[in-house]
Design an enzyme around this catalytic site. Structure first.
Site, mmCIF file in Angstrom:
data_model
loop_
_atom_site.group_PDB
_atom_site.id
_atom_site.type_symbol
_atom_site.label_atom_id
_atom_site.label_comp_id
_atom_site.label_asym_id
_atom_site.label_seq_id
_atom_site.Cartn_x
_atom_site.Cartn_y
_atom_site.Cartn_z
ATOM 1 C CE LYS A 1 -3.373 -3.039 -0.133
ATOM 2 N NZ LYS A 1 -4.890 -3.296 0.652
HETATM 3 C C1 LIG Z 1 -5.417 -3.552 1.540
HETATM 4 C C2 LIG Z 1 -7.155 -3.662 1.496
HETATM 5 C C3 LIG Z 1 -7.619 -4.101 2.421
HETATM 6 C C4 LIG Z 1 -7.238 -4.455 3.576
HETATM 7 O O1 LIG Z 1 -5.896 -4.022 4.413
HETATM 8 P P1 LIG Z 1 -5.346 -5.117 5.350
HETATM 9 O O2 LIG Z 1 -3.869 -4.133 5.883
HETATM 10 O O3 LIG Z 1 -4.531 -5.817 4.223
HETATM 11 O O4 LIG Z 1 -6.087 -5.831 5.988
HETATM 12 C C5 LIG Z 1 -8.950 -3.594 2.124
HETATM 13 N N1 LIG Z 1 -9.611 -2.967 0.944
HETATM 14 C C6 LIG Z 1 -9.196 -2.216 0.089
HETATM 15 C C7 LIG Z 1 -9.376 -2.433 -1.069
HETATM 16 C C8 LIG Z 1 -7.334 -3.299 0.077
HETATM 17 O O5 LIG Z 1 -6.992 -2.719 -0.857
#
Ligand SMILES: *Cc1c(COP(=O)(O)O)cnc(C)c1O
Length: 380
Positions: A180
C-alpha cells in the site's frame, strides 16, 4: 521478477524503529498518538484511530455505526474481500453494487437501485487509488440518512480539488500493508470528523475498554470498564514509528507513481488492444495500482507470458460476490454485477511502485506490446 507493488524501506525507517525498540513503550505508547496526529495533519481529518490492519479499520467503522443483523451495507463487487467481510463480521448483509467499466468504481446508479429501508451505509472503494465521485454518492446517501464510507486502502495521498482522501466521506479506512502507499508492516487507520465515532473506535480496538493501559498508568489507577464488545486490534509503537517515518516520504513517492502512470498512459494510448482506465479531472490519483484491460480470451495467456518474462503482473480482483463463501452464505451469483464480471476477465495490474526503474518499465511495456502483436498476427 518486477513486482506489481513493493514497499520502500530506507535507513531512516530502520533508525526510527530501532529508537522505539530502545524506548519504554513497545505498544500503545506515544508513537500511536503521534502517528494518528501526523495522518490528521496530512489528510486534514479531525480524528484518526490507528489499528493493526486495514481490515480492522473497516471492522471498526462497521462497529462504530453499530451495524448488526438485519442491516444492509452496499459495497462494490470489484474490491478486496475485506471490504464486505467487515459487514459480515458484524452480522450485517453486504449488498453488491456493480461498477463503472471505465474506472471499476462503485456505480452510483447501481447504488440507487439497491437501496432498501434496511440500507445503513455505503462503502465506496477508491479502486487503484482514484478517489470515487463522493459528491454524486453523497447526493444519494445524505437525503436518506445513510452513512457514506470510504475504503481508502489504495488512495492515501489522493484528493479531489483541495480535499484529501480521509475527509471525503463520513469515515475513511486506510491500510499500511507493504504493497500500500505507506507501510507499517501490518496496520490500518480510520479518519473521521465525528468525535463520537472516533471515541467508539478507540474503545473497539482495545476490547471495548474505556481507557488504555497508558492512560491508567498516567492516572495512577487500575480501574476500568468494558462497555462494549471489542477486539485486540491495537497497533504497536514499533509499527507506528515506521508509519511516521514513511508518511514523510509519501508525497515524493506519489510523484514517482504519477510519472510511471503517465509513461504507461502514453505507451498504450494508440494501442487497439490495451485499454487504460479513466482518470477524473480535478482529482489527484494515488496510483496504488496501474490496471489495464486486455482482450478476455488472451488475458490468462498474457498473464503467464508476462510472469515468464519477469513481469510480476497480478489480477485485482475476483469480484467478491463470485467467491464460494458469498455464493453459499448470501446466495450471490454470476450475472448479478455484469460490468465487474466482464472486467475481471480482462484486467491485469502492471508494476507500479516508487522503485520501478525506467528500464524496468520499458521492459514491462515492450513485453506487453509484443504479446499484443503476436496475438494480432495469430488472429490475422
Ligand atoms: C488491502 C486492502 C484491504 C485490507 O487491508 P489489510 O491491511 O490487508 O487488512 C481492504 N480493502 C482494500 C481495497 C484493500 O486493498
Amino acid at each position: 521478477m518486477i513486482p506489481y507493488g513493493r514497499q520502500s524501506v530506507g535507513e531512516d525507517d530502520v533508525a526510527a524503529v530501532a529508537e522505539t525498540l530502545r524506548s519504554d513503550w513497545l505498544t500503545t505508547g506515544p508513537k500511536v498518538r503521534e502517528f494518528e496526529e501526523a495522518v490528521c495533519r496530512y489528510t486534514g481529518a479531525a480524528e484518526a484511530v490507528a489499528v493493526n490492519s486495514g481490515t480492522a479499520a473497516l471492522h471498526a467503522m462497521m462497529a462504530a455505526l453499530e451495524i448488526g443483523p438485519g442491516d444492509e451495507v452496499i459495497v462494490p463487487a470489484m474490491t478486496f474481500a475485506a471490504t464486505s467481510n467487515s459487514v459480515v463480521y458484524q452480522g450485517g448483509t453486504p449488498v453488491f453494487a456493480d461498477v463503472d467499466p471505465r474506472t471499476l468504481q462503485i456505480c452510483p446508479e447501481s447504488v440507487r437501485r439497491l437501496i432498501s429501508n434496511r440500507t445503513r451505509a455505503v462503502i465506496a472503494v477508491d479502486y487503484a487509488g482514484l478517489p470515487c465521485d463522493y459528491q454524486t454518492l453523497r447526493s444519494i446517501t445524505d437525503p436518506r440518512g445513510i452513512a457514506l464510507l470510504s475504503d481508502g486502502c489504495h488512495s492515501l495521498g489522493g484528493r479531489i480539488g483541495a480535499s484529501k482522501v480521509g475527509t471525503l466521506a463520513d469515515m475513511t479506512s486506510f491500510s499500511f500493508h507493504p504493497v500500500k502507499p505507506i507501510t507499517t508492516g501490518e496496520g490500518g487507520m480510520v479518519t473521521t470528523s465525528n468525535r463520537n465515532l472516533a471515541a467508539r473506535m478507540r474503545q473497539f480496538r482495545n476490547h471495548g475498554i474505556s481507557t488504555d493501559a497508558r492512560q491508567r498508568e498516567e492516572q495512577g489507577t487500575w480501574y476500568y470498564e468494558m462497555t462494549m464488545l471489542g477486539y485486540n486490534y491495537r497497533i504497536c509503537d514499533i509499527q507506528c514509528a515506521l508509519g511516521i517515518s514513511q508518511l514523510q516520504k509519501l508525497d515524493r513517492w506519489l510523484t514517482r507513481r504519477t510519472e510511471i502512470a503517465a509513461v504507461y498512459d502514453q505507451a498504450f494510448a494508440d494501442s487497439g488492444t490495451i485499454q487504460c482506465l479513466s482518470n477524473r479531472p480535478g482529482t489527484v490519483h494515488g496510483y496504488h495500482l496501474y490496471v489495464v484491460k486486455v482482450p478476455a480470451e488472451q488475458r490468462n495467456a498474457m498473464f503467464r507470458s508476462l510472469r515468464a518474462a519477469g513481469v510480476g503482473v497480478n489480477v485485482h480482483y475476483i469480484p467478491v460476490h463470485l467467491h464460494p463463501f458469498y455464493q453459499k452464505r448470501f446466495q450471490t451469483s454470476r450475472g448479478q454485477c455484469p460490468n465487474a464480471e466482464r472486467a475481471f476477465e480482462q484486467i491485469l495490474s502492471l508494476p507500479i511502485h516508487p522503485n520501478v526503474s525506467e528500464a524496468d518499465q520499458q521492459h514491462v511495456i515492450s513485453t506487453l506490446k509484443s504479446l499484443c502483436s503476436i496475438s494480432h498476427s495469430r488472429a490475422a
